[in-house]
Design a protein around this motif. Structure first.
Motif, PDB file in Angstrom:
ATOM      1  N   ALA A  98       0.993  -0.687  -0.051  1.00 53.41           N
ATOM      2  CA  ALA A  98       0.311   0.075  -0.078  1.00 53.41           C
ATOM      3  C   ALA A  98       0.913   0.929   0.285  1.00 53.41           C
ATOM      4  O   ALA A  98       0.129   2.311   0.028  1.00 53.41           O
ATOM      5  CB  ALA A  98      -1.040  -0.338   1.368  1.00 53.41           C
ATOM      6  N   ALA A  99       1.842   1.210   0.669  1.00 56.63           N
ATOM      7  CA  ALA A  99       2.894   2.442   0.518  1.00 56.63           C
ATOM      8  C   ALA A  99       3.403   2.900  -0.878  1.00 56.63           C
ATOM      9  O   ALA A  99       3.092   3.902  -0.951  1.00 56.63           O
ATOM     10  CB  ALA A  99       4.038   2.251   1.677  1.00 56.63           C
ATOM     11  N   ALA A 100       3.946   1.620  -1.679  1.00 55.68           N
ATOM     12  CA  ALA A 100       4.143   1.967  -2.375  1.00 55.68           C
ATOM     13  C   ALA A 100       3.131   2.492  -3.624  1.00 55.68           C
ATOM     14  O   ALA A 100       4.036   3.139  -3.755  1.00 55.68           O
ATOM     15  CB  ALA A 100       4.623   0.526  -3.258  1.00 55.68           C
ATOM     16  N   GLN A 101       1.407   1.926  -3.790  1.00 56.34           N
ATOM     17  CA  GLN A 101       1.028   2.436  -3.866  1.00 56.34           C
ATOM     18  C   GLN A 101       0.721   3.842  -4.297  1.00 56.34           C
ATOM     19  O   GLN A 101       0.311   4.692  -4.666  1.00 56.34           O
ATOM     20  CB  GLN A 101      -0.022   1.327  -4.079  1.00 56.34           C
ATOM     21  CG  GLN A 101      -0.100   0.232  -4.616  1.00 56.34           C
ATOM     22  CD  GLN A 101      -0.913  -1.012  -4.043  1.00 56.34           C
ATOM     23  OE1 GLN A 101      -1.484  -0.117  -2.783  1.00 56.34           O
ATOM     24  NE2 GLN A 101      -1.115  -2.071  -4.599  1.00 56.34           N
ATOM     25  N   PHE A 102       0.713   3.933  -2.635  1.00 55.60           N
ATOM     26  CA  PHE A 102       0.535   5.495  -2.343  1.00 55.60           C
ATOM     27  C   PHE A 102       0.723   6.618  -2.815  1.00 55.60           C
ATOM     28  O   PHE A 102       1.248   7.466  -3.612  1.00 55.60           O
ATOM     29  CB  PHE A 102      -0.276   5.532  -1.005  1.00 55.60           C
ATOM     30  CG  PHE A 102      -0.756   4.709  -0.410  1.00 55.60           C
ATOM     31  CD1 PHE A 102      -2.282   4.409  -0.925  1.00 55.60           C
ATOM     32  CD2 PHE A 102      -1.010   4.113   1.159  1.00 55.60           C
ATOM     33  CE1 PHE A 102      -3.556   4.304  -0.761  1.00 55.60           C
ATOM     34  CE2 PHE A 102      -2.580   4.604   1.669  1.00 55.60           C
ATOM     35  CZ  PHE A 102      -3.396   3.443   0.714  1.00 55.60           C
ATOM     36  N   HIS A 103       2.116   6.416  -2.936  1.00 51.81           N
ATOM     37  CA  HIS A 103       3.496   6.478  -3.158  1.00 51.81           C
ATOM     38  C   HIS A 103       3.358   7.681  -4.677  1.00 51.81           C
ATOM     39  O   HIS A 103       3.495   7.696  -5.430  1.00 51.81           O
ATOM     40  CB  HIS A 103       4.495   6.391  -3.187  1.00 51.81           C
ATOM     41  CG  HIS A 103       6.513   7.295  -3.172  1.00 51.81           C
ATOM     42  ND1 HIS A 103       6.838   7.313  -4.141  1.00 51.81           N
ATOM     43  CD2 HIS A 103       6.733   8.592  -2.869  1.00 51.81           C
ATOM     44  CE1 HIS A 103       7.624   8.306  -3.741  1.00 51.81           C
ATOM     45  NE2 HIS A 103       7.564   8.765  -2.957  1.00 51.81           N
ATOM     46  N   THR A 104       2.909   5.451  -5.573  1.00 56.92           N
ATOM     47  CA  THR A 104       3.154   6.128  -6.946  1.00 56.92           C
ATOM     48  C   THR A 104       2.088   6.541  -7.072  1.00 56.92           C
ATOM     49  O   THR A 104       2.191   7.325  -8.606  1.00 56.92           O
ATOM     50  CB  THR A 104       3.524   4.539  -7.641  1.00 56.92           C
ATOM     51  OG1 THR A 104       3.938   4.246  -6.887  1.00 56.92           O
ATOM     52  CG2 THR A 104       3.271   4.193  -8.856  1.00 56.92           C
ATOM     53  N   MET A 105       1.124   6.841  -6.850  1.00 57.85           N
ATOM     54  CA  MET A 105      -0.539   7.296  -7.344  1.00 57.85           C
ATOM     55  C   MET A 105       0.076   8.633  -6.847  1.00 57.85           C
ATOM     56  O   MET A 105      -0.995   9.923  -7.634  1.00 57.85           O
ATOM     57  CB  MET A 105      -1.639   7.131  -6.520  1.00 57.85           C
ATOM     58  CG  MET A 105      -1.956   5.524  -6.717  1.00 57.85           C
ATOM     59  SD  MET A 105      -3.847   4.619  -5.945  1.00 57.85           S
ATOM     60  CE  MET A 105      -2.962   4.758  -4.607  1.00 57.85           C
ATOM     61  N   GLY A 106       0.295   9.132  -5.467  1.00 60.98           N
ATOM     62  CA  GLY A 106      -0.009  10.557  -5.251  1.00 60.98           C
ATOM     63  C   GLY A 106       1.075  11.374  -5.973  1.00 60.98           C
ATOM     64  O   GLY A 106       0.735  12.686  -6.627  1.00 60.98           O
ATOM     65  N   THR A 107       2.584  10.972  -6.779  1.00 55.68           N
ATOM     66  CA  THR A 107       3.756  11.354  -6.926  1.00 55.68           C
ATOM     67  C   THR A 107       2.859  11.448  -9.326  1.00 55.68           C
ATOM     68  O   THR A 107       2.496  12.637  -9.147  1.00 55.68           O
ATOM     69  CB  THR A 107       4.954  10.399  -7.727  1.00 55.68           C
ATOM     70  OG1 THR A 107       4.636   9.025  -8.308  1.00 55.68           O
ATOM     71  CG2 THR A 107       5.851  10.245  -6.652  1.00 55.68           C
ATOM     72  N   ALA A 108       2.140  10.738  -9.482  1.00 55.08           N
ATOM     73  CA  ALA A 108       1.562  10.632 -10.389  1.00 55.08           C
ATOM     74  C   ALA A 108       0.443  12.045 -10.838  1.00 55.08           C
ATOM     75  O   ALA A 108       0.169  12.224 -11.820  1.00 55.08           O
ATOM     76  CB  ALA A 108       0.647   9.202 -11.318  1.00 55.08           C
ATOM     77  N   ILE A 109      -0.952  11.645  -9.817  1.00 51.52           N
ATOM     78  CA  ILE A 109      -1.676  12.843  -9.260  1.00 51.52           C
ATOM     79  C   ILE A 109      -0.874  13.988  -9.607  1.00 51.52           C
ATOM     80  O   ILE A 109      -0.723  15.335  -9.990  1.00 51.52           O
ATOM     81  CB  ILE A 109      -2.446  12.896  -9.041  1.00 51.52           C
ATOM     82  CG1 ILE A 109      -3.689  11.422  -9.080  1.00 51.52           C
ATOM     83  CG2 ILE A 109      -3.639  13.785  -8.585  1.00 51.52           C
ATOM     84  CD1 ILE A 109      -3.791  11.809 -10.056  1.00 51.52           C
ATOM     85  N   GLY A 110       0.763  14.186  -8.712  1.00 49.56           N
ATOM     86  CA  GLY A 110       0.144  15.661  -7.875  1.00 49.56           C
ATOM     87  C   GLY A 110       2.055  15.915  -8.933  1.00 49.56           C
ATOM     88  O   GLY A 110       1.667  17.468  -9.144  1.00 49.56           O
TER      89      GLY A 110
END
Length: 552
Positions: free
Chosen positions: A360-372
């Motif tokens: 989940a941590a890897a996913q959250f970081h990836t999703m956040g960098t993708a959107i932000g």
């Protein structure tokens, strides 16, 4: 089996203290944007391999696919082979070095930016980031569902409360610490996961009378397969489904191919190739990553299938009959709570929490960098905003919220399905373009763009209107055309990966051959690959702030 509250609290306090301390060590080493988003490009190979494996293998594998193995049998061990061969060997030895070197040459710090700069396309970067930001929350939701279900079954904690507590803990260090903190915590959690799975394997075989007896007992239970599964091709838990049957198509196309090959196109995994300092580090990581995947996925699938033997001996029912409504997401938690010693259940709960937290941590970081970063800063703001880390943190917080909402509303038995859906979408959308970026200089901007769009849309179309597992519950096809699926028969069990990926490949090749290729100067820059033993100076990564409109 009740767990001592005081013992559990002690374990949790020790575990969380260690987690936050390790995350703090990673936070201290961050260096502005590159440290927060790419871990400083100097991660130890063992840390990278463990982080990669922990980010890949989560509760979706242990709880979700373990439950699927209890239903479909040990044919899932082919997925373990695919995970190791494609997900570790091919990824680390063939894809990894070129990704690392090309990412360094082009100054890329996220997966969408890597693809966008390779093809000099802001559209590709934005579209890729949007695809990740919109659909990865489904995958992330499946992971936190697994953790929530285990806490619910093990501790009797309300499922909704379990989701909130679990998510807050992860968010606290992902948002603050960045990728290096995530990778350090992943490595620590991977060690805990290995200990838990090792004990689970040994204790399961001891409980069932040994390796040979356990597998023979499972083989002899073929006559207990429910008629509904027999009608779909089930031939026993130690046999593959009948060739060409609906279950065979599910096993081969959705699970073995969709998840087995789809790992190569996972953004949260591919970006880890760019975190090590040289190519040798990636090759050395194989010796750590391969055994880790074998222990994690292999044990989960074997124990999941063998749970049928335990439940039949103790209750007279197979695994699917023990859990409410045949919810496969509950099989592994139920087995662990009923079969394992009290102390082990408490320790294994921490192993499962570690597995869920790392992924989940890897996913959250990836999703956040993708959107932000990729969508907002680089595309909407055209790189003019300087608040990269701040915007990325906001993106992480937003996507975490979306994932939690999905975790509340998704149906039962969704963990393995959601994982396969996202990996299949990534395979169709990203893999042909990724391969072209790394290995075929003739791939053009138009070819990559067309491949990305066709792969994405055709995969989503097949999921929505043809593949029965998704089309029927979604109901969009029924509402639009008055029937559950547009096609019938075998087509309804053929996974989108077998339709959308070939279309994406053909599109990439055809369009690239018909459109102008990149200049030799740019290709030489992107493909400048040096052997590490030549001891040449590694070029300084280009700052993302100085890239001009051509992407060079």
């Amino acid at each position: 089996m009740a767990i001592s509250t005081s013992t559990l609290i002690l374990f949790v306090i020790i575990y969380l203290t260690a987690t936050f301390y390790v995350a703090y060590l990673g936070y201290r080493k961050n260096s502005q944007t590159e440290g927060y988003m790419l871990a400083g490009r100097g991660v130890h190979p063992a840390v990278m391999a463990l982080s990669y494996g922990a980010a890949f293998i989560s509760t979706s594998a242990i709880i979700g696919f373990g439950g699927v193995a209890a239903s479909l049998g040990m044919g899932l061990l082919w997925l373990v082979f695919m995970n190791i061969f494609f997900g570790i060997f091919i990824a680390f030895v063939i894809f990894g070095p070129r990704t690392r070197r090309m990412g360094l040459n082009l100054g890329a710090i996220t997966y969408p930016e890597f693809i966008g700069k390779r093809f000099q396309s802001k559209f590709i970067q934005a579209f890729s980031g949007l695809l990740i930001g919109v659909f990865m929350p489904l995958y992330a939701a499946s992971v936190i569902i697994g953790a929530g279900r285990f806490l619910e079954t093990t501790l009797g904690v309300n499922y909704n409360i379990a989701l909130i507590i679990f998510t807050i803990i992860i968010a606290s260090y992902v948002i603050k610490g960045g990728l290096l903190s995530v990778m350090y915590v992943d490595a620590m959690q991977a060690v805990l996961m290995l200990l838990g799975m090792g004990f689970l394997m040994v204790f399961t075989y001891v409980k069932l009378g040994g390796v040979v007896e356990a597998h023979q007992a499972l083989t002899s239970m073929a006559n207990l397969v429910p008629q509904a599964l027999i009608d779909r091709g089930h031939q026993g838990w130690t046999s593959m489904p009948a060739s060409g049957s609906p279950l065979w198509w599910t096993m081969i196309s959705t699970i073995i191919l969709g998840v087995g090959i789809g790992v190569l196109a996972q953004p949260q995994l591919a970006v880890r190739f760019m975190t090590v300092k040289d190519d040798r580090s990636l090759k050395r990581a194989v010796a750590v990553g391969g055994p880790f995947i074998l222990m994690m996925a292999g044990v989960a699938y074997v124990v999941g299938a063998l749970s049928n033997v335990y439940f039949y001996r103790t209750t007279g029912m197979i695994s699917l009959q023990v859990v409410p409504d045949g919810n496969t997401d509950l099989i592994m938690p139920t087995f662990l709570n009923q079969a394992m010693p009290e102390m082990f259940v408490a320790l294994f709960m921490l192993s499962l929490l570690a597995a869920a937290m790392s992924t989940a941590a890897a996913q959250f970081h990836t999703m956040g960098t993708a959107i932000g970063y990729d969508v907002y800063q680089q595309s909407l703001m055209k790189g003019k905003s300087s608040a990269t880390v701040h915007v990325t943190r906001l993106g992480i917080a937003f996507t975490i919220l979306v994932a939690v909402v999905l975790a509340y509303i998704l149906p039962g038995s969704i963990i393995a399905r959601a994982t396969a859906m996202f990996m299949g979408l990534c395979t169709s959308a990203f893999l042909p373009m990724f391969v072209g970026a790394l290995f075929w200089k003739r791939t053009t901007k138009a070819g990559a763009t067309a491949s990305l769009v066709i792969g994405s849309l055709s995969s989503l179309f097949w999921l929505t209107f043809v593949h029965a597992s998704e089309a029927v519950p979604l109901g969009i096809c029924q509402a639009t055309f008055g029937k559950a699926t547009l096609l019938s028969g075998t087509w309804t069990v053929v996974d989108p990966i077998l339709i959308a990926t070939p279309l994406s490949i053909l599109t990439l090749v055809a369009v690239s051959l018909m459109t102008p290729q990149f200049s030799p100067a740019f290709l030489n820059k992107a493909f400048r690959l040096r052997f590490e033993d030549e001891e040449e100076e590694v070029p300084e990564p280009a700052s993302h702030k100085t890239i001009d409109s051509t992407g060079v």
